[in-house]
Write an enzyme that holds these catalytic residues in place. Structure first.
Site, PDB file in Angstrom:
ATOM      1  N   CYS A 141     -31.409 -45.436 -42.527  1.00  8.82           N
ATOM      2  CA  CYS A 141     -31.242 -45.371 -41.071  1.00  8.82           C
ATOM      3  C   CYS A 141     -31.161 -43.910 -40.666  1.00  8.82           C
ATOM      4  CB  CYS A 141     -29.966 -46.107 -40.672  1.00  8.82           C
ATOM      5  SG  CYS A 141     -29.458 -45.781 -38.978  1.00  8.82           S
TER       6      CYS A 141
ATOM      7  N   CYS B 212     -32.234 -43.470 -32.964  1.00 11.62           N
ATOM      8  CA  CYS B 212     -32.837 -44.428 -32.027  1.00 11.62           C
ATOM      9  C   CYS B 212     -31.836 -44.996 -31.031  1.00 11.62           C
ATOM     10  CB  CYS B 212     -33.469 -45.595 -32.757  1.00 11.62           C
ATOM     11  SG  CYS B 212     -34.087 -45.219 -34.367  1.00 11.62           S
TER      12      CYS B 212
ATOM     13  N   THR C 136     -23.327 -45.689 -35.268  1.00 15.31           N
ATOM     14  CA  THR C 136     -24.386 -45.063 -36.070  1.00 15.31           C
ATOM     15  C   THR C 136     -24.545 -43.587 -35.718  1.00 15.31           C
ATOM     16  OG1 THR C 136     -25.542 -47.155 -36.276  1.00 15.31           O
ATOM     17  CG2 THR C 136     -26.864 -45.166 -36.550  1.00 15.31           C
TER      18      THR C 136
ATOM     19  N   GLU D 123     -22.002 -44.459 -40.363  1.00 18.63           N
ATOM     20  CA  GLU D 123     -21.283 -45.180 -39.318  1.00 18.63           C
ATOM     21  C   GLU D 123     -19.833 -44.736 -39.315  1.00 18.63           C
ATOM     22  OE1 GLU D 123     -23.759 -47.221 -40.760  1.00 18.63           O
ATOM     23  OE2 GLU D 123     -24.837 -47.393 -38.864  1.00 18.63           O
TER      24      GLU D 123
ATOM     25  N   HIS E  68     -33.395 -51.871 -28.301  1.00 20.47           N
ATOM     26  CA  HIS E  68     -32.890 -51.610 -29.649  1.00 20.47           C
ATOM     27  C   HIS E  68     -33.334 -52.697 -30.633  1.00 20.47           C
ATOM     28  CE1 HIS E  68     -30.795 -49.014 -32.230  1.00 20.47           C
ATOM     29  NE2 HIS E  68     -29.802 -49.832 -32.517  1.00 20.47           N
TER      30      HIS E  68
ATOM     31  N   TYR F 142     -35.860 -52.126 -34.264  1.00 25.70           N
ATOM     32  CA  TYR F 142     -35.677 -52.501 -35.666  1.00 25.70           C
ATOM     33  C   TYR F 142     -37.000 -52.589 -36.434  1.00 25.70           C
ATOM     34  CZ  TYR F 142     -30.705 -52.479 -36.085  1.00 25.70           C
ATOM     35  OH  TYR F 142     -29.403 -52.032 -36.195  1.00 25.70           O
TER      36      TYR F 142
ATOM     37  N   CYS G 141     -37.997 -50.091 -37.393  1.00 29.72           N
ATOM     38  CA  CYS G 141     -37.615 -49.068 -38.386  1.00 29.72           C
ATOM     39  C   CYS G 141     -37.570 -49.675 -39.778  1.00 29.72           C
ATOM     40  CB  CYS G 141     -36.264 -48.457 -38.026  1.00 29.72           C
ATOM     41  SG  CYS G 141     -34.856 -49.578 -38.233  1.00 29.72           S
TER      42      CYS G 141
ATOM     43  N   GLU H 187     -26.755 -54.071 -41.893  1.00 28.08           N
ATOM     44  CA  GLU H 187     -27.051 -53.605 -40.536  1.00 28.08           C
ATOM     45  C   GLU H 187     -28.215 -54.391 -39.949  1.00 28.08           C
ATOM     46  OE1 GLU H 187     -28.835 -49.787 -39.863  1.00 28.08           O
ATOM     47  OE2 GLU H 187     -27.497 -49.422 -38.171  1.00 28.08           O
TER      48      GLU H 187
END
Ligand code: SF4
Ligand code: FE
Length: 512
Positions: A99, A103, A190, A256, A291, A295, A297, A445
């Site tokens: 991560c 974002c 995050t 986090e 968001h 993901y 990502c 996550e």
């Protein structure tokens, strides 16, 4: 602050900020050089270096200034720009295998752009102008924004204003002529310590009695009154070891932390919502939409895991076995399903009143819902291909020990073309992504980030247009009632539909 252009400059910008951070029960004065924290900083630094290497992919022209800005700070002006966000996220996932944290801020900025515009339209406030002023500064200096949405929430059956402890959702405790003071906590935030600014936002829809909880504001990470308590990750102590191999991913990790706001001041110029409770749900829905689509990502991270699985198959000496090929194809199929829905959500994007484009909500939720499930199967196949040695092999220290090193090299050898050490390294990477530090973001996550699976199901339920689809079926089946007035306009709320069709007011037995 001078404009940050490179990853190195970004890392330097984080030094000497004197944040109040706790890690393992101790204050952490300088996170930048801490071996446990640094991999997460490296991941954010890559967002700068990617923009420098590939400006088409990771930067855009800001409509506010006409200048080129990092895409993580850009408001999407078209479906094509939403798509570019997704492509950039996949590339970042490929480059870091983790991560990369930036974002959340991008999605928060995009959501706040349209929501402040619409609050102003209804209430005559000037939030949008304030927000644009803030955004221009962020773009000019190229800063990292941490989007701080998730309140700790307390008793899940109660709204914020009915909790025993009023601080379980972030709220305004005081106002004066200069600004507001906020108190509360945001959980699993995050990249917050790696950010320059935090943008706090409400996390649930709010009743009028909860208007003190309807607050959006921007706060410097080093503002007085903020405490950060670092979140543990599986196998995080490996980052403290001297060798590199057992870390698995030798450079990158996520971050986090729990953030506590103890009467933190926000000047009016950085307040973008204060009390407009009816707009909390619009903000939550729009942020979630961006968001959940973000993901994609995980498809980039999945690319790394597929590559690792293919590598270990080759290192084990069986790259061409048909069942191995089939498993790699299966991993690919699942990974591209995530990417396909995420990128389609962006292609189907539409304009909001402010000009910011919002992804298709249904497809964004489908993308995120896939992400709650498919990485687990991809991870299972990777572990299948790696073999059990992935979780039983000796440590790097044993490999370096002259008494045991040669024994390990001899007995853990497989494909004679491959160095045993390389075979161990790729297994450690798979372990890292499936069980270790980066499983935190590739797996757990993936379930809970941007809302747990049920949150996507609620959104899908709201938008599945079931009455419309029932009408399609009923017409083709020759059911005359299909033409009745109840079906002549779309009814998106399914409960309302059944009430209207099957229990019309004053005619309780109409369909019996
Ligand atoms: Fe970005 Fe993915 Fe990390 Fe969320 S989980 S901040 S979308 S990399
Ligand atoms: Fe996340």
């Amino acid at each position: 602050m001078n404009r940050i252009e490179t990853g190195e400059q970004y890392i330097e910008s984080l030094r000497g900020r004197n944040l109040r951070i706790f890690l393992w029960g101790e204050p952490l004065n300088e996170p930048v050089d801490h071996p446990l924290v640094r991999p997460s900083i490296n991941a954010v630094a890559e967002t700068y270096d990617l923009a420098a290497r590939d400006p088409e992919l990771a930067s855009a022209i800001s409509p506010i200034t006409g200048k080129r800005v990092n895409r993580f700070l850009h408001i999407a002006q078209s479906p094509a720009e939403l798509v570019m966000q997704g492509k950039m996220q996949r590339k970042m996932g490929q480059n870091t295998g983790t991560c990369f944290q930036r974002c959340v801020g991008m999605d928060a900025l995009n959501a706040i752009h349209s929501v402040t515009f619409e609050i102003d339209e209804e209430h005559g406030t000037d939030y949008h102008k304030r927000f644009l002023g803030f955004l221009e500064k962020m773009q000019a200096e190229n800063l990292v924004i941490g989007g701080a949405m998730t309140d700790v929430k307390g008793d899940r059956s109660k709204p914020p204003h009915l909790q025993e402890d009023p601080d379980l959702h972030v709220h305004v405790v005081r106002r004066d002529d200069k600004g507001i003071f906020v108190r509360g906590a945001k959980a699993h935030q995050t990249g917050c310590i790696n950010s320059h600014w935090l943008v706090i936002m409400p996390t649930v829809r709010l009743e009028p009695e909860a208007s003190d909880y309807a607050v959006i504001g921007a706060i410097p990470v080093e503002a007085p009154g903020i405490t950060y308590i670092y979140g543990r990750q599986s196998s995080d102590l490996r980052s403290m070891e001297s060798g590199t191999m057992d870390k698995g991913n030798i450079r990158f990790a996520g971050q986090e932390a729990l953030i506590i706001f103890d009467d933190v001041f926000i000047p009016w110029e950085h307040v973008f919502m204060d009390g407009e409770h009816a707009f909390a749900s619009m903000l939550v829905d729009r942020f979630s939409c961006y968001h959940r689509r973000s993901y994609v990502c995980k498809s980039g991270v999945g690319d790394v895991l597929i590559g690792a699985a293919a590598t270990i198959a080759a290192y084990n000496g069986v790259p061409l076995a048909s069942h191995i090929r089939d498993k790699l194809v299966e991993m690919n199929h699942l990974n591209e399903t995530i990417y396909g829905t995420g990128i389609a959500a962006s292609y189907q994007g539409f304009p909001t009143k402010s000009g910011a484009y919002l992804p298709d909500t249904m497809l964004a939720n489908v993308c995120k819902h896939h992400v709650t499930i498919l990485p687990y199967t991809i991870s299972r196949i990777a572990q299948d291909l790696a073999g059990g040695l992935m979780v039983t092999m000796p440590s790097e220290a044993d490999l370096r020990n002259p008494e045991t090193g040669d024994l390990i090299r001899k007995y853990l050898a497989a494909n004679p073309e491959v160095d045993t050490e390389d075979r161990m390294k790729i297994m450690r990477l798979i372990e890292n992504m499936c069980l270790g530090r980066n499983a935190v973001n590739y797996l757990t996550e993936s379930v809970h980030g941007a809302g747990s699976p049920q949150a996507q199901r609620i959104q899908m339920y709201r938008q599945m247009h079931l009455p419309y689809r029932m009408g399609l079926a009923q017409r083709l089946a020759g059911i005359e009632d299909a033409a009745r007035p109840d079906l002549s306009r779309p009814v998106d709320d399914i409960a309302e539909y059944f009430t209207r069709v099957f229990r019309p007011e004053g005619d309780q037995n109409a369909r019996q």
